[in-house]
Each structure stands twice: as C-alpha cells, then as structure tokens.
Design a protein around this motif. Structure first.
Motif, PDB file in Angstrom:
ATOM      1  N   UNK A  77      45.395  38.110  20.962  1.00  0.00           N
ATOM      2  CA  UNK A  77      45.015  37.747  22.094  1.00  0.00           C
ATOM      3  C   UNK A  77      44.252  38.952  22.989  1.00  0.00           C
ATOM      4  N   UNK A  78      42.993  38.595  23.183  1.00  0.00           N
ATOM      5  CA  UNK A  78      42.152  39.567  23.881  1.00  0.00           C
ATOM      6  C   UNK A  78      42.203  38.992  25.515  1.00  0.00           C
ATOM      7  N   UNK A  79      42.307  39.878  26.256  1.00  0.00           N
ATOM      8  CA  UNK A  79      42.488  39.537  27.890  1.00  0.00           C
ATOM      9  C   UNK A  79      42.158  40.794  28.528  1.00  0.00           C
ATOM     10  N   UNK A  80      41.103  40.945  29.324  1.00  0.00           N
ATOM     11  CA  UNK A  80      40.736  42.022  30.174  1.00  0.00           C
ATOM     12  C   UNK A  80      40.395  41.618  31.708  1.00  0.00           C
ATOM     13  N   UNK A  81      41.185  42.074  32.494  1.00  0.00           N
ATOM     14  CA  UNK A  81      40.950  41.692  33.747  1.00  0.00           C
ATOM     15  C   UNK A  81      40.521  42.935  35.037  1.00  0.00           C
ATOM     16  N   UNK A  82      39.699  42.798  35.740  1.00  0.00           N
ATOM     17  CA  UNK A  82      39.543  43.989  36.782  1.00  0.00           C
ATOM     18  C   UNK A  82      39.341  43.225  38.174  1.00  0.00           C
ATOM     19  N   UNK A  83      39.925  44.076  39.162  1.00  0.00           N
ATOM     20  CA  UNK A  83      40.001  43.551  40.646  1.00  0.00           C
ATOM     21  C   UNK A  83      39.441  44.646  41.406  1.00  0.00           C
ATOM     22  N   UNK A  84      38.898  44.092  42.656  1.00  0.00           N
ATOM     23  CA  UNK A  84      38.223  45.140  43.750  1.00  0.00           C
ATOM     24  C   UNK A  84      38.092  44.271  45.005  1.00  0.00           C
ATOM     25  N   UNK A  85      38.103  44.954  46.119  1.00  0.00           N
ATOM     26  CA  UNK A  85      37.824  44.019  47.263  1.00  0.00           C
ATOM     27  C   UNK A  85      36.512  44.063  47.859  1.00  0.00           C
ATOM     28  N   UNK A  86      36.130  43.280  48.708  1.00  0.00           N
ATOM     29  CA  UNK A  86      34.669  42.736  48.907  1.00  0.00           C
ATOM     30  C   UNK A  86      34.375  44.017  50.091  1.00  0.00           C
ATOM     31  N   UNK A  87      35.416  44.435  50.822  1.00  0.00           N
ATOM     32  CA  UNK A  87      35.201  45.310  52.007  1.00  0.00           C
ATOM     33  C   UNK A  87      34.582  46.643  51.465  1.00  0.00           C
ATOM     34  N   UNK A  88      35.020  46.874  50.032  1.00  0.00           N
ATOM     35  CA  UNK A  88      34.515  48.173  49.347  1.00  0.00           C
ATOM     36  C   UNK A  88      32.958  48.086  49.240  1.00  0.00           C
ATOM     37  N   UNK A  89      32.450  46.858  49.321  1.00  0.00           N
ATOM     38  CA  UNK A  89      31.065  46.686  48.840  1.00  0.00           C
ATOM     39  C   UNK A  89      30.017  46.509  49.997  1.00  0.00           C
ATOM     40  N   UNK A  90      28.730  46.646  49.711  1.00  0.00           N
ATOM     41  CA  UNK A  90      27.638  46.615  50.651  1.00  0.00           C
ATOM     42  C   UNK A  90      27.761  44.947  51.050  1.00  0.00           C
ATOM     43  N   UNK A  91      27.620  44.784  52.407  1.00  0.00           N
ATOM     44  CA  UNK A  91      27.581  43.438  53.160  1.00  0.00           C
ATOM     45  C   UNK A  91      26.314  42.801  52.718  1.00  0.00           C
ATOM     46  N   UNK A 135      28.043  36.448  46.175  1.00  0.00           N
ATOM     47  CA  UNK A 135      27.612  37.068  47.393  1.00  0.00           C
ATOM     48  C   UNK A 135      28.442  37.385  48.074  1.00  0.00           C
ATOM     49  N   UNK A 136      28.313  38.666  48.531  1.00  0.00           N
ATOM     50  CA  UNK A 136      29.254  39.387  49.435  1.00  0.00           C
ATOM     51  C   UNK A 136      28.669  39.119  50.830  1.00  0.00           C
ATOM     52  N   UNK A 137      29.335  38.377  51.697  1.00  0.00           N
ATOM     53  CA  UNK A 137      28.841  38.224  53.110  1.00  0.00           C
ATOM     54  C   UNK A 137      29.215  39.271  53.962  1.00  0.00           C
ATOM     55  N   UNK A 138      30.280  40.004  53.550  1.00  0.00           N
ATOM     56  CA  UNK A 138      30.736  41.119  54.614  1.00  0.00           C
ATOM     57  C   UNK A 138      31.604  40.604  55.731  1.00  0.00           C
ATOM     58  N   UNK A 139      32.000  39.338  55.588  1.00  0.00           N
ATOM     59  CA  UNK A 139      32.984  38.763  56.610  1.00  0.00           C
ATOM     60  C   UNK A 139      34.530  38.900  56.697  1.00  0.00           C
ATOM     61  N   UNK A 140      34.848  39.884  55.487  1.00  0.00           N
ATOM     62  CA  UNK A 140      36.221  40.066  55.501  1.00  0.00           C
ATOM     63  C   UNK A 140      36.462  41.208  54.316  1.00  0.00           C
ATOM     64  N   UNK A 141      37.714  40.999  53.722  1.00  0.00           N
ATOM     65  CA  UNK A 141      38.293  41.925  52.694  1.00  0.00           C
ATOM     66  C   UNK A 141      38.965  41.199  51.682  1.00  0.00           C
ATOM     67  N   UNK A 142      38.148  40.245  50.888  1.00  0.00           N
ATOM     68  CA  UNK A 142      38.793  39.371  49.903  1.00  0.00           C
ATOM     69  C   UNK A 142      38.542  40.027  48.453  1.00  0.00           C
ATOM     70  N   UNK A 143      39.663  39.709  47.665  1.00  0.00           N
ATOM     71  CA  UNK A 143      39.756  40.131  46.444  1.00  0.00           C
ATOM     72  C   UNK A 143      38.884  39.514  45.198  1.00  0.00           C
ATOM     73  N   UNK A 144      38.284  40.479  44.654  1.00  0.00           N
ATOM     74  CA  UNK A 144      37.330  39.820  43.443  1.00  0.00           C
ATOM     75  C   UNK A 144      38.246  39.974  42.272  1.00  0.00           C
ATOM     76  N   UNK A 145      38.359  38.934  41.556  1.00  0.00           N
ATOM     77  CA  UNK A 145      38.882  38.954  40.213  1.00  0.00           C
ATOM     78  C   UNK A 145      37.852  38.648  39.146  1.00  0.00           C
ATOM     79  N   UNK A 146      37.747  39.708  38.069  1.00  0.00           N
ATOM     80  CA  UNK A 146      36.700  39.563  37.043  1.00  0.00           C
ATOM     81  C   UNK A 146      37.383  39.417  35.692  1.00  0.00           C
TER      82      UNK A 146
END
Length: 285
Positions: free
Chosen positions: A142-156, A249-260
């Motif tokens: 079973x191969x499963x890899x997941x990464x998370x980040x917040x949109x607020x850390x990225x450029x809007x 697309x990171x609109x920069x309107x919040x700090x949402x979680x990105x799940x990859x």
C-alpha cells in the motif's frame, strides 16, 4: 507623461523608482544597465521592496543559515537561490522573473503510510538531496503519500502546480505496472484527481519485461484504478524526476488547506525502489 525633448531619466528620482517598481525584477536589472542614473535608482531598496513578499522578514528569520545581504536587491537575489527553512524541513525560493513564492516540503514533513516502519521504508542521506534525509521504499503493498500546506503561505492571485520529487532506483520493482492515483484539493473544493506512472521516462525495457510476466494480473488491477491522463515523470535539471500532482489557483482570499496526495492501494501488488525527496509547490507560467 514625459514632455517632448525630455528623457525619462530627467524625472525626479522618486518618480523613476516608482516606474521601475511597477515593472518586474528582470526589467529592473536590465534598466540598471542603461546608464548611471538608472543604475543608482534601480538598486534602491524602495524598488526591490516592491518585488519582495510582505512577510520577507519572517521568511529570512526562519532560514537555517543566517542570510547575508546589504540591500533589498541582494536579499531578493539571495532568496531566488533557495534557502532551507523550518529547521531544514522545507526550502523557500522566489521566482526570478515574477517574485512569486515557491516551496519544497521535505519527505520528513509528508504523511507516508508505514513511513516509520524500517521493514518498509529506509530513511537515508544522499548527496543529491537538499534535505538531510529522503525516504526510500524498500517493499510495500500500500503506497500512500500526502502533503499539506496553507494557501496563506503562497503568493496571491497565482496559479500553482504541485510536484512530487522522486528518484527510481535500478533495482525498483512493481512500480510502473499499475498507475497510481494522484489528487489535489484546496479548502472545501472537491479534489481534482488523475493518474500517473512511477516510471523512469528512459526505462522502457524494464516496463516491457514486467508487462510480459504479469500481463493478466496487471490488466485486472488496472480496471480498479480511476481513469485519468496517466502522467509520466519528467526529468529535472537537478537530477530528480517530478510528477505533477495537480494545479490550483490561489486567489489570496483566505488561508485554506491544500491537500496533495499520491496513492496506490488497489489490490495486493508488491512494489519498491522509489526514493521520495518531497513535494514542490511553484508558480506555473
């Protein structure tokens, strides 16, 4: 507006600096070569402040190695070279042409199923990696890899791509017979899914041999995998391979979680020989 017979460099210094700050980093560097007036203005901190992210002080203070710079121009160029942050578990860099942020999240910061079990994964140091350790798959079903980040850390107002950075060893097995499922989700939005092969783009012979021996089983397992465009890894200049997990697309309107996410859990299929360095989030041009 500049009157007839007048030159742009006849304007007051603050006007020239404002004009240059409304261009781009490459333009500012080119304008500094025009003449001595442009050079002195194009190197002012007020110009390069416009190209730096608003949280540059926090980012610079988070660098593993203290940054050395005597001007904002030097700081910008330093950040374009990629720096280790967060105790060495991430890298940060600015795009030279736009000043947009990019990050690489190390394998240590990812959620890897059974990643802490030595019989499945080997954590080791390799000279090609920017991080202290990478994760090498020994053998697993079973191969499963997941990464998370917040949109607020990225450029809007920026479209980003997420890329899994890997190497595939010569002794790999079971990786490229069945496509893995890849997906990316931002906030409450429904995840966008596709498929990809963990296959070195230049290793066709190995693929043909595995297909010959396991054709019937592979075809049966493929029917259980979601449909997608079956992406292939691309070779990078730094020697790693990358698989695009998706874009958003990171609109920069919040700090949402990105799940990859990347996973292959359909059926009992033993695999091994992939090395995980991390996931890169970078602006798409």
């Amino acid at each position: 507006m500049v009157a007839a017979g007048e030159h742009l460099y006849d304007l007051p210094e603050d006007c020239i600096s404002t004009i240059i700050s409304l261009t781009s980093p490459p333009d500012a560097l080119k304008l500094s070569l025009v003449n001595s007036i442009f050079r002195s203005v194009a190197e002012l901190d007020c110009v390069w402040n416009a190209f730096l992210p608003s949280d540059w002080q926090e980012i610079a203070g988070n660098s593993v190695t203290p940054l050395k710079f005597s001007s904002k121009r030097e700081l910008f160029l330093c950040l374009c070279s990629s720096i280790l942050i967060d105790g060495g578990n991430k890298t940060f860099a600015l795009d030279k042409s736009t000043g947009k942020k990019s990050y690489v999240i190390s394998a240590k910061e990812l959620s890897i199923v059974y990643g802490d079990e030595p019989e499945h994964w080997n954590w080791k140091t390799i000279p090609e990696s920017r991080f202290a350790e990478v994760a090498e798959l020994k053998m697993i079903c079973r191969l499963e890899i997941q990464g998370k980040m917040k949109t607020g850390e990225l450029s809007p107002n920026t479209t980003y791509g997420a890329y899994l950075l890997i190497k595939i060893s010569e002794r790999s097995f079971g990786l490229d017979s069945i496509p893995v499922e890849i997906s990316i989700a931002v906030g409450d939005q429904e995840s966008v899914s596709s498929t990809a092969y963990l296959r070195h783009p230049r290793n066709k012979k190995k693929e043909q041999m595995e297909s010959l021996f396991y054709r019937n089983r592979v075809e049966m397992l493929k029917t259980r995998v979601n449909k997608g465009d079956k992406r292939m890894p691309c070779e990078r200049e730094d020697g790693w391979l990358e698989i695009e997990l998706g874009e958003f697309f990171n609109g920069g309107n919040g700090d949402e979680e990105i799940i990859m996410r990347l996973m292959e859990v359909k059926g009992y299929h033993v695999k091994g020989g992939v090395v995980i360095e991390g996931i890169e989030l970078r602006p798409k041009h």
